[in-house]
Design a protein around this motif. Structure first.
Motif, PDB file in Angstrom:
ATOM      1  N   MET A   1      -6.682  35.412  53.589  1.00  0.00           N
ATOM      2  CA  MET A   1      -7.056  35.582  52.182  1.00  0.00           C
ATOM      3  C   MET A   1      -8.111  34.565  51.766  1.00  0.00           C
ATOM      4  SD  MET A   1      -3.296  36.257  50.503  1.00  0.00           S
ATOM      5  CE  MET A   1      -3.949  36.015  48.854  1.00  0.00           C
ATOM      6  N   LEU A   2      -7.892  33.302  52.110  1.00  0.00           N
ATOM      7  CA  LEU A   2      -8.833  32.254  51.701  1.00  0.00           C
ATOM      8  C   LEU A   2     -10.176  32.402  52.395  1.00  0.00           C
ATOM      9  CD1 LEU A   2      -6.455  29.144  51.675  1.00  0.00           C
ATOM     10  CD2 LEU A   2      -7.294  30.437  49.715  1.00  0.00           C
TER      11      LEU A   2
ATOM     12  N   GLY B   1     -15.449  29.558  48.365  1.00  0.00           N
ATOM     13  CA  GLY B   1     -16.245  29.054  49.469  1.00  0.00           C
ATOM     14  C   GLY B   1     -15.997  29.710  50.804  1.00  0.00           C
ATOM     15  N   SER B   2     -15.132  30.731  50.814  1.00  0.00           N
ATOM     16  CA  SER B   2     -14.837  31.451  52.053  1.00  0.00           C
ATOM     17  C   SER B   2     -14.405  30.470  53.143  1.00  0.00           C
ATOM     18  CB  SER B   2     -16.053  32.272  52.479  1.00  0.00           C
ATOM     19  OG  SER B   2     -15.740  33.110  53.563  1.00  0.00           O
ATOM     20  N   THR B   3     -14.945  30.594  54.344  1.00  0.00           N
ATOM     21  CA  THR B   3     -14.520  29.740  55.452  1.00  0.00           C
ATOM     22  C   THR B   3     -15.014  28.306  55.306  1.00  0.00           C
ATOM     23  OG1 THR B   3     -16.456  30.456  56.726  1.00  0.00           O
ATOM     24  CG2 THR B   3     -14.400  31.661  57.083  1.00  0.00           C
ATOM     25  N   ASP B   4     -15.996  28.069  54.431  1.00  0.00           N
ATOM     26  CA  ASP B   4     -16.532  26.711  54.244  1.00  0.00           C
ATOM     27  C   ASP B   4     -15.696  25.884  53.276  1.00  0.00           C
ATOM     28  OD1 ASP B   4     -18.670  27.191  55.960  1.00  0.00           O
ATOM     29  OD2 ASP B   4     -19.884  28.038  54.344  1.00  0.00           O
ATOM     30  N   GLY B   5     -14.906  26.519  52.432  1.00  0.00           N
ATOM     31  CA  GLY B   5     -14.121  25.780  51.456  1.00  0.00           C
ATOM     32  C   GLY B   5     -14.980  25.209  50.344  1.00  0.00           C
ATOM     33  N   PHE B   6     -14.482  24.178  49.684  1.00  0.00           N
ATOM     34  CA  PHE B   6     -15.239  23.547  48.596  1.00  0.00           C
ATOM     35  C   PHE B   6     -14.795  22.102  48.441  1.00  0.00           C
ATOM     36  CE2 PHE B   6     -11.498  25.582  46.846  1.00  0.00           C
ATOM     37  CZ  PHE B   6     -10.976  24.645  45.966  1.00  0.00           C
TER      38      PHE B   6
END
Length: 328
Positions: A127-128, A135-140
């Motif tokens: 889901m994330l 940020g998809s797979t990069d996050g934030f």
């Protein structure tokens, strides 16, 4: 009051000023690894208290991620940066999810519990990874932590965050130690050894497992918040199976006999990984695998068994030879 404390609790109390002192005398890179390992060590503690009941969670990264992302979301969308409020939010979110999932998890044991916990963790990972707003797979990134409206800068901010990581970590360890010594905590060993006999004695194994699952989630949520604030970033890898496997790795490497063991184990793993990558960048995973294999073969109770083996109490007991008439 002091007399009611056992050796582990006294060690945790005395260890706090020592840990804080490390922040002033050690190089920044060492302090950073200590800080990161304290956050992940709390998640390993969550794994340990479940292992004491014979349950191996291959999805503890779920609550590690929930804690970190809750802090990140609160900072990103609500502008919350107070460390204590972020920890509280992370714990509440972890407890709510664990309480709901606990009704399902409490029904399973052994490999079924392990695989189900892993499956739930990977659902969150998927889901994330697909949410672009996060940020998809990069996050934030997370904002810098504040403390009751106090916003330090520079070196003061680094030390404040380090101290604010040490204190909750040791408090959680002390709480878990007390819990495991309580009747409810000791039920876990009864479940591990003979669940049916425990049921005959009037113990609800499902209820005890549910409580342990929620407590492990809450502690892991704290670890996720502290880890995220230390790095200033969150991403879906926090709940990936490799991350959850690392927590199980630490629990086996360090041992489950003492609540302090995983805190040391996570730091040892971090340092071993640094030198393994430096020595062999392409095969460092194999080096860690060999370390795990040797630990299982020669120290089945983990590295902490060495501490117990060479403790003054055990050395004195081993050096005492009794004669047949009862003398020494």
């Amino acid at each position: 009051m002091i007399r009611s404390l056992d050796r582990t609790e006294l060690g945790l109390i005395l260890g706090l000023p020592v840990l804080i002192l490390f922040g002033f005398v050690f190089p920044n890179w060492v302090v950073n690894y200590i800080q990161v390992s304290l956050g992940t060590g709390l998640v390993a503690l969550g794994v340990v208290i479940q292992m004491r009941a014979g349950l191996v969670s291959f999805g503890q990264g779920l609550y590690f991620c929930i804690g970190g992302y809750t802090a990140g979301l609160a900072g990103k969308f609500a502008g919350v940066s107070d460390l204590f409020l972020l920890i509280a939010l992370g714990v509440v979110a972890s407890i709510l999810v664990a309480f709901a999932l606990g009704f399902l998890m409490r029904r399973y044991r052994e490999i079924f519990f392990a695989m189900l916990s892993l499956a739930v963790s990977m659902i969150l990972f998927g889901m994330l990874s697909s949410l672009e707003v996060l940020g998809s797979t990069d996050g934030f990134n997370l904002p810098k932590a504040t403390y009751f409206s106090w916003a330090p800068e520079g070196e003061t901010a680094r030390m404040a965050l380090y101290i604010a990581t040490c204190v909750p970590t040791l408090l959680c360890a002390a709480f878990l130690h007390r819990y495991l010594r309580s009747p409810m905590g000791q039920i876990g060993e009864a479940i591990r050894e003979n669940e049916l006999r425990g049921e005959y004695l009037g113990t609800s194994a499902a209820h005890a497992v549910h409580i342990k699952y929620v407590i492990a989630a809450a502690v892991s949520g704290v670890g996720g918040v502290l880890w995220a604030l230390a790095l200033g970033h969150v991403d879906p890898e926090m709940t990936n199976w490799t991350t959850s496997g690392q927590f199980v790795f630490v629990s086996i490497l360090s041992g489950t006999s003492n609540i302090v063991a995983p805190l040391f184990g996570t730091f040892i793993l971090e340092i071993a990984r640094v030198y393994a990558v430096e020595a062999s960048p392409n095969t460092w995973q194999m080096i860690l695998g060999i370390v795990m294999l040797l630990t299982i073969l020669f120290l089945p109770n983990g590295l902490w068994s060495l501490v117990q083996r060479y403790s003054p109490k055990n050395l004195k007991a081993n050096s005492t030879v009794k004669t047949p008439n009862g003398g020494e």
